[in-house]
Motif scaffolding. Sequence first.
Motif, PDB file in Angstrom:
ATOM      1  N   THR A 103      -7.062  -3.004   3.368  1.00  0.00           N
ATOM      2  CA  THR A 103      -6.842  -2.344   2.043  1.00  0.00           C
ATOM      3  C   THR A 103      -7.072  -0.943   1.853  1.00  0.00           C
ATOM      4  OG1 THR A 103      -7.167  -4.536   0.890  1.00  0.00           O
ATOM      5  CG2 THR A 103      -7.374  -2.692  -0.488  1.00  0.00           C
ATOM      6  N   LEU A 104      -8.466  -0.664   2.511  1.00  0.00           N
ATOM      7  CA  LEU A 104      -8.662   0.723   2.609  1.00  0.00           C
ATOM      8  C   LEU A 104      -7.742   1.652   3.246  1.00  0.00           C
ATOM      9  CD1 LEU A 104     -12.489   0.528   3.024  1.00  0.00           C
ATOM     10  CD2 LEU A 104     -11.163   0.992   0.832  1.00  0.00           C
ATOM     11  N   LEU A 105      -7.160   1.371   4.382  1.00  0.00           N
ATOM     12  CA  LEU A 105      -6.035   1.823   5.007  1.00  0.00           C
ATOM     13  C   LEU A 105      -4.856   2.009   4.181  1.00  0.00           C
ATOM     14  CD1 LEU A 105      -6.432   0.106   8.425  1.00  0.00           C
ATOM     15  CD2 LEU A 105      -7.256   2.612   8.074  1.00  0.00           C
ATOM     16  N   ALA A 106      -4.371   0.970   3.287  1.00  0.00           N
ATOM     17  CA  ALA A 106      -3.499   1.210   2.553  1.00  0.00           C
ATOM     18  C   ALA A 106      -3.625   2.343   1.361  1.00  0.00           C
ATOM     19  CB  ALA A 106      -2.777  -0.027   2.093  1.00  0.00           C
ATOM     20  N   ALA A 107      -4.728   2.342   0.917  1.00  0.00           N
ATOM     21  CA  ALA A 107      -5.099   3.020  -0.249  1.00  0.00           C
ATOM     22  C   ALA A 107      -5.338   4.520   0.405  1.00  0.00           C
ATOM     23  CB  ALA A 107      -6.818   2.777  -0.610  1.00  0.00           C
ATOM     24  N   ARG A 108      -5.675   4.758   1.499  1.00  0.00           N
ATOM     25  CA  ARG A 108      -5.641   6.046   2.131  1.00  0.00           C
ATOM     26  C   ARG A 108      -4.175   6.646   2.379  1.00  0.00           C
ATOM     27  NH1 ARG A 108      -7.441   7.742   7.891  1.00  0.00           N
ATOM     28  NH2 ARG A 108      -5.808   6.454   8.608  1.00  0.00           N
ATOM     29  N   GLY A 140      -8.018   4.499  -8.972  1.00  0.00           N
ATOM     30  CA  GLY A 140      -6.836   4.072  -8.773  1.00  0.00           C
ATOM     31  C   GLY A 140      -6.085   3.976 -10.455  1.00  0.00           C
ATOM     32  N   ILE A 141      -6.823   3.746 -11.377  1.00  0.00           N
ATOM     33  CA  ILE A 141      -6.476   3.687 -12.853  1.00  0.00           C
ATOM     34  C   ILE A 141      -6.288   4.990 -13.476  1.00  0.00           C
ATOM     35  CG2 ILE A 141      -7.286   3.263 -15.161  1.00  0.00           C
ATOM     36  CD1 ILE A 141      -8.968   0.967 -13.913  1.00  0.00           C
ATOM     37  N   GLU A 142      -6.967   6.076 -12.937  1.00  0.00           N
ATOM     38  CA  GLU A 142      -6.640   7.274 -13.286  1.00  0.00           C
ATOM     39  C   GLU A 142      -5.295   8.034 -12.775  1.00  0.00           C
ATOM     40  OE1 GLU A 142     -10.158   9.652 -12.499  1.00  0.00           O
ATOM     41  OE2 GLU A 142     -11.680   8.221 -13.261  1.00  0.00           O
ATOM     42  N   TYR A 143      -5.096   7.698 -11.493  1.00  0.00           N
ATOM     43  CA  TYR A 143      -4.187   8.494 -10.670  1.00  0.00           C
ATOM     44  C   TYR A 143      -2.845   7.784 -10.954  1.00  0.00           C
ATOM     45  CZ  TYR A 143      -7.155  11.684  -8.083  1.00  0.00           C
ATOM     46  OH  TYR A 143      -7.748  12.675  -7.748  1.00  0.00           O
ATOM     47  N   GLU A 144      -2.644   6.552 -11.034  1.00  0.00           N
ATOM     48  CA  GLU A 144      -1.389   5.964 -11.550  1.00  0.00           C
ATOM     49  C   GLU A 144      -0.455   5.871 -10.587  1.00  0.00           C
ATOM     50  OE1 GLU A 144      -0.178   7.085 -15.187  1.00  0.00           O
ATOM     51  OE2 GLU A 144      -1.655   5.950 -16.407  1.00  0.00           O
ATOM     52  N   LEU A 145      -0.837   5.798  -9.118  1.00  0.00           N
ATOM     53  CA  LEU A 145      -0.014   5.910  -8.122  1.00  0.00           C
ATOM     54  C   LEU A 145       1.149   4.703  -8.017  1.00  0.00           C
ATOM     55  CD1 LEU A 145      -2.382   7.210  -5.282  1.00  0.00           C
ATOM     56  CD2 LEU A 145      -0.934   8.430  -6.891  1.00  0.00           C
ATOM     57  N   ASP A 146       2.205   5.059  -7.620  1.00  0.00           N
ATOM     58  CA  ASP A 146       3.345   3.898  -7.251  1.00  0.00           C
ATOM     59  C   ASP A 146       2.875   2.987  -6.239  1.00  0.00           C
ATOM     60  OD1 ASP A 146       4.890   5.093  -9.201  1.00  0.00           O
ATOM     61  OD2 ASP A 146       6.233   5.979  -7.768  1.00  0.00           O
ATOM     62  N   ARG A 147       2.889   1.648  -6.642  1.00  0.00           N
ATOM     63  CA  ARG A 147       2.571   0.460  -5.564  1.00  0.00           C
ATOM     64  C   ARG A 147       0.821   0.134  -5.619  1.00  0.00           C
ATOM     65  NH1 ARG A 147       5.520  -0.377  -0.260  1.00  0.00           N
ATOM     66  NH2 ARG A 147       5.038  -2.303  -0.858  1.00  0.00           N
ATOM     67  N   TRP A 148       0.189   0.939  -6.242  1.00  0.00           N
ATOM     68  CA  TRP A 148      -1.363   0.807  -6.108  1.00  0.00           C
ATOM     69  C   TRP A 148      -1.634  -0.512  -6.585  1.00  0.00           C
ATOM     70  CZ3 TRP A 148      -4.953   3.950  -4.174  1.00  0.00           C
ATOM     71  CH2 TRP A 148      -6.418   3.584  -4.403  1.00  0.00           C
ATOM     72  N   ASP A 149      -1.298  -1.088  -7.587  1.00  0.00           N
ATOM     73  CA  ASP A 149      -1.614  -2.458  -8.066  1.00  0.00           C
ATOM     74  C   ASP A 149      -1.324  -3.284  -6.924  1.00  0.00           C
ATOM     75  OD1 ASP A 149      -3.120  -1.548 -10.244  1.00  0.00           O
ATOM     76  OD2 ASP A 149      -1.279  -1.733 -11.532  1.00  0.00           O
ATOM     77  N   GLU A 150      -0.042  -3.207  -6.463  1.00  0.00           N
ATOM     78  CA  GLU A 150       0.449  -4.159  -5.447  1.00  0.00           C
ATOM     79  C   GLU A 150      -0.166  -4.080  -4.165  1.00  0.00           C
ATOM     80  OE1 GLU A 150       4.693  -4.343  -2.977  1.00  0.00           O
ATOM     81  OE2 GLU A 150       4.791  -3.038  -4.857  1.00  0.00           O
ATOM     82  N   LEU A 151      -0.834  -2.918  -3.498  1.00  0.00           N
ATOM     83  CA  LEU A 151      -1.382  -2.703  -2.372  1.00  0.00           C
ATOM     84  C   LEU A 151      -2.735  -2.817  -2.460  1.00  0.00           C
ATOM     85  CD1 LEU A 151       1.402  -0.334  -0.853  1.00  0.00           C
ATOM     86  CD2 LEU A 151       1.160  -2.771  -0.374  1.00  0.00           C
ATOM     87  N   VAL A 152      -3.318  -2.259  -3.250  1.00  0.00           N
ATOM     88  CA  VAL A 152      -4.673  -1.979  -3.281  1.00  0.00           C
ATOM     89  C   VAL A 152      -5.386  -2.803  -4.488  1.00  0.00           C
ATOM     90  CG1 VAL A 152      -6.590  -0.224  -3.268  1.00  0.00           C
ATOM     91  CG2 VAL A 152      -4.420   0.314  -2.276  1.00  0.00           C
ATOM     92  N   ALA A 153      -5.662  -4.087  -4.164  1.00  0.00           N
ATOM     93  CA  ALA A 153      -6.515  -4.913  -5.095  1.00  0.00           C
ATOM     94  C   ALA A 153      -7.704  -5.564  -4.777  1.00  0.00           C
ATOM     95  CB  ALA A 153      -5.537  -6.070  -5.404  1.00  0.00           C
TER      96      ALA A 153
END
Length: 674
Positions: A103-108, A140-153
Amino acid sequence: MKDHMKNPSGQALLAPSDIAKLGDVSAAAVSNWRKRANDFPAPAGGTDARPLFARDQVIAWMKANNKPMVGRASADAVAAANLVGDMFGGSAQAEDGARLVVTLLAARKLSTESTHDYPLWQAFLARANEDGFEALRQLGIEYELDRWDELVALPGWVDQIPPRISASVAEIVDNIATTDAAEAADSVLNRAISTRGRAGSEHGYIGSRVSTFLARISAQDARGVVYDPACGLGDVLMQIHDLAPDDAIEWMEAHDINTEAVMLADQRAFLRDAPLALNNVDVLSKDPFVDYPADLIVAEPPLGMKYDRFDLMDPRWVYGTPSPGSSEFAWIQHAVAHLAEGGVAYVVTAGGPLFRGGRDGEIRRRLIADGCVEAIYQLPGKLLQHLSIPVVVWVLRRPGSAESIRFVNSATDTVLGGRKVFESTNPNAEVSIDDVLAGDCNLVPERWIGLDTPDPTEVVENYTASLEEVQAAARSVSTISELQPVKGIESSRVVSVRELQEAGIIAIRMGRERPAGPNETPDPRRLSGRDVVHRDIGPVENDQSDSSDVTVPGEVVVATTGRLAAVLDESGGHTLGMGLVGLRVLSPQLRPDYLAAVVDGNWNRRFFTGATIQRISAKELEIPLLSLEDQEEFVRSAAHLQQVRALAQELLNSTSEALEHLAELARYASVTPQ
């Protein structure tokens, strides 16, 4: 997760197996480093039986000693997962640590692909030591990146991890090169899943031999839309993506009923930029892929899974509603229903669907009659981790495509050169659909392979030649001279090998040569236990070794592990493998050929010890010590009996072969030999 912590120091720890992967060396090499290098780091955790070493200390030692670190990314990922998992203990927690690292690798990666002036990942690194993983959740909430909720839970249990350890984990992940992120994710996941044994197979494995075979055999057909209805961790699709030609695949679609598996597969696809769309859905209950044809379908569904929620009106079950006792024909029909024109499907099942009767047999007959089955590949057993059963691969086409079925019975899962080469280099047969239907629709490859009708003339010639061999062997046996009984042997004195050594009559040498590694050239001088058991000892050419390291002519080599056996090394010049003992005769009181003949006597088998692997201490072996005259008489009689045994074995072998050819004569020949 459990509340107690096993690693409060916050050090990232590596097991010896992790260090081996870090340096791309064997476990034995790491063991040698620990034993021979005085400056190798001391264990920082674990137990005496399973020590753990501080990652930073190991890396510093490897750098100082010029050890390559080709597996650095994978080792770092494992170290980060260990740092989390070891705090709580248990193999399940180790898998949680692995999921967090992925998950951290995906977040980065998401962060680096964004256009923010101050990337989210850098902001997290700055705040992790103070706020822990809560900082990443808020960012994650502040930046509102696309696919964040999908990939970084982030799961709730990460809040139990102290901020300083959260920062250490993030720092290790940050050190993994972005180009190595996908490989590191695969490595840490596979290690965590493997530690759970059979329980780890819920989502499938990464790099399993069956998945690799499926990917390699199907990669040549990878084009357009590729679909996996039971993707698990998405391993087959990931491998196909890596193997397929550039731009051949337009899109990959995948489904799975397990939510966690879909999440991990999505993360793995994202890390390698694979065009994969995933859905968490039960495809057997309701078809989510209606009217969506695929050019290539691959499926490695759970073997023998029971399922009883089939909709009788589902158009996919055109060949029959699958049996509730097994789901194999549901997956097979689902694949056939979604093939595009010219498409092909590869579906893995156990062997039962090839021959079972009842409802399964009727569905199989209809699939065969409609030309949907193009090939059946029988693979060897033990390809699945923690399961020894063999599996088969069904090669399927749209109705009306196949006029015959190719059966392949493979002793290996190796695919070199693609599907056509695989089929041609393994035992195979192509059988017409009419013949298969007439043969009770049995699709077991062994039922059809090897049934080519031989030439009747050749059958007669083989039988005639085998009779001549029997007659020749019988004549050899008839030339054996009359066996003479051993003349009276005086009472023998039984002594142990230890006593013979202490008396200076023999010297003992223990075998220590290990087998060659996978990338090493085997030493032709090395003897193994198998060589001794089968008495397969030949001369060594141009040996230049120190005589202290090799056998001398007349040395007796004894196998002491698994089976007791002995052989006389007449030429010398060999090295002794593990489990072998060399007995070198130093006194004229004992004949080497006599020692070789009696050291493996039945009475010595009582000295075996060990529950799993039985071993004998060579020094305990008992030798009946005879006079030199009686030893000579014994050796003469033993040689005569061995000659009789060899000739009798030759007669037995030739007779068995003649019987086989006689049976073939009755089955295939149209004429009878005169």
